[in-house]
Motif scaffolding. Structure first.
Motif, PDB file in Angstrom:
ATOM      1  N   GLU A  26      24.508 -43.881  21.077  1.00  0.00           N
ATOM      2  CA  GLU A  26      24.069 -43.470  22.413  1.00  0.00           C
ATOM      3  C   GLU A  26      23.053 -42.336  22.404  1.00  0.00           C
ATOM      4  O   GLU A  26      22.558 -41.952  23.462  1.00  0.00           O
ATOM      5  N   VAL A  27      22.747 -41.772  21.239  1.00  0.00           N
ATOM      6  CA  VAL A  27      21.824 -40.634  21.197  1.00  0.00           C
ATOM      7  C   VAL A  27      20.422 -41.094  20.828  1.00  0.00           C
ATOM      8  O   VAL A  27      20.227 -42.193  20.292  1.00  0.00           O
ATOM      9  N   GLN A  28      19.443 -40.246  21.126  1.00  0.00           N
ATOM     10  CA  GLN A  28      18.062 -40.470  20.727  1.00  0.00           C
ATOM     11  C   GLN A  28      17.538 -39.219  20.036  1.00  0.00           C
ATOM     12  O   GLN A  28      18.068 -38.114  20.236  1.00  0.00           O
ATOM     13  N   VAL A  29      16.501 -39.407  19.225  1.00  0.00           N
ATOM     14  CA  VAL A  29      15.821 -38.284  18.585  1.00  0.00           C
ATOM     15  C   VAL A  29      14.375 -38.285  19.044  1.00  0.00           C
ATOM     16  O   VAL A  29      13.623 -39.240  18.788  1.00  0.00           O
ATOM     17  N   ASP A  30      13.997 -37.233  19.745  1.00  0.00           N
ATOM     18  CA  ASP A  30      12.638 -37.051  20.251  1.00  0.00           C
ATOM     19  C   ASP A  30      11.809 -36.301  19.213  1.00  0.00           C
ATOM     20  O   ASP A  30      12.347 -35.529  18.419  1.00  0.00           O
ATOM     21  N   GLY A  31      10.483 -36.532  19.224  1.00  0.00           N
ATOM     22  CA  GLY A  31       9.591 -35.815  18.324  1.00  0.00           C
ATOM     23  C   GLY A  31       9.050 -36.664  17.199  1.00  0.00           C
ATOM     24  O   GLY A  31       8.327 -36.150  16.325  1.00  0.00           O
ATOM     25  N   LEU A  32       9.370 -37.966  17.198  1.00  0.00           N
ATOM     26  CA  LEU A  32       8.966 -38.852  16.108  1.00  0.00           C
ATOM     27  C   LEU A  32       8.061 -39.994  16.575  1.00  0.00           C
ATOM     28  O   LEU A  32       7.544 -40.749  15.736  1.00  0.00           O
TER      29      LEU A  32
END
Length: 289
Positions: free
Chosen positions: A165-171
């Motif tokens: 359910e999580v996301q990683v921003d900045g990529l």
């Protein structure tokens, strides 16, 4: 800052079964294991635990699964033979606290060095600063007359509500090397999320931007990682199938995501003769939205 061998809020303790230096400040608490020099806990005031440590963790000399392993002087086995330990020697060394300092704003800074690594050409020491944010520095020195090439990482295990359910921003828009797909190079489209087809991730993002944010709706928070001196980002979760064969992960694979500040893959570091190199990261937490 004033230096002290015994400042308030710094004590020896046992955390997750490991002998550790425990730091308590007005803004946060943290713990650093003396086995592996591994940060085991960071809890900013008003927030929940930021780091994940496996409840199935084994005793030394088995590496600790969780927290912030220090991968040094190489990442994985990049550029090494198969008979050396994965992720380097620092992650299973005994570390010693060599100093602690208190600042006027209440932050506490620790200095640590690994023991028993005299056989290596490089030397290293580490800085850990605990306050409203967690700052960590890994400082490499080359005392030899020749340049030495190395790789390294802070192998951060972040506690999440559900990795699905999580996301990683900045990529977004960055190329990455997919270690789960024969080292194929792909391009990230949008935020990182755990791939639905394979259900796992082991990606090195070379020449990344240095700031990455884990967006976790379940825990209603953003966790931001800012790196200096680290050109790569690594995002890892083994997924359900691989985790089932890992004695120290098992069914707990949903509980973490690794977003790592690194110099890995093509981003190797050449440390000139007689010179130094530092990898820094700062971890901060903010409410979602």
């Amino acid at each position: 800052m004033t230096e002290s061998d015994d400042i308030g809020g710094v004590r020896h303790g046992v955390v997750h079964g490991f002998e550790a230096i425990v730091v308590e400040t007005p803004a946060a608490t943290a713990a650093v294991s003396l086995f592996a020099g591994q940060i085991l806990s960071f809890v900013p005031a008003g927030h929940e635990e930021v780091l994940w440590v496996s409840p199935l963790v084994a005793a030394p000399p088995t590496p600790i699964r969780g927290g912030i392993p220090v991968c040094w002087p190489y990442f994985a086995r990049e550029g090494q033979s198969d008979d050396v330990p994965s992720h380097g020697y620092a992650r299973t060394a005994r570390w010693a606290l060599t100093g602690s300092r208190a600042s006027e704003n209440g932050d506490t800074q620790l200095e640590l060095v690994p023991e028993g690594l005299d056989h290596l050409d490089l030397t290293v020491h580490m800085t850990v600063q605990v306050g409203a944010t967690l700052t960590q520095g890994l400082h490499t020195h080359n005392p030899t007359p020749d340049p030495i090439t190395m790789t390294e990482a802070f192998h951060n295990y972040f506690r999440v509500s559900d990795v699905d359910e999580v996301q990683v921003d900045g990529l977004d828009g960055l190329d990455y090397i997919d270690k789960f797909d024969d080292m194929a190079t792909r391009t990230q489209r949008g935020n990182w999320s755990l791939p639905k087809d394979s259900g796992r991730s082991d990606r090195i993002y070379p020449d990344a931007g240095g700031t990455y944010r884990i967006v976790d709706p379940g825990l209603r928070r953003n966790v931001e990682v800012t790196s200096r001196g680290g050109r790569s980002a690594v995002v890892w979760n083994p997924g359900e199938a691989a985790a089932s064969g890992m004695a120290d992960v098992g069914s707990h694979w949903r509980d973490f995501v690794c977003v790592e500040a690194a110099n890995a893959g093509p981003n190797r570091v050449e440390v000139p003769a007689g010179s130094d190199h530092s990898l820094w990261q700062t971890i901060s937490v903010a409410p979602l939205g």
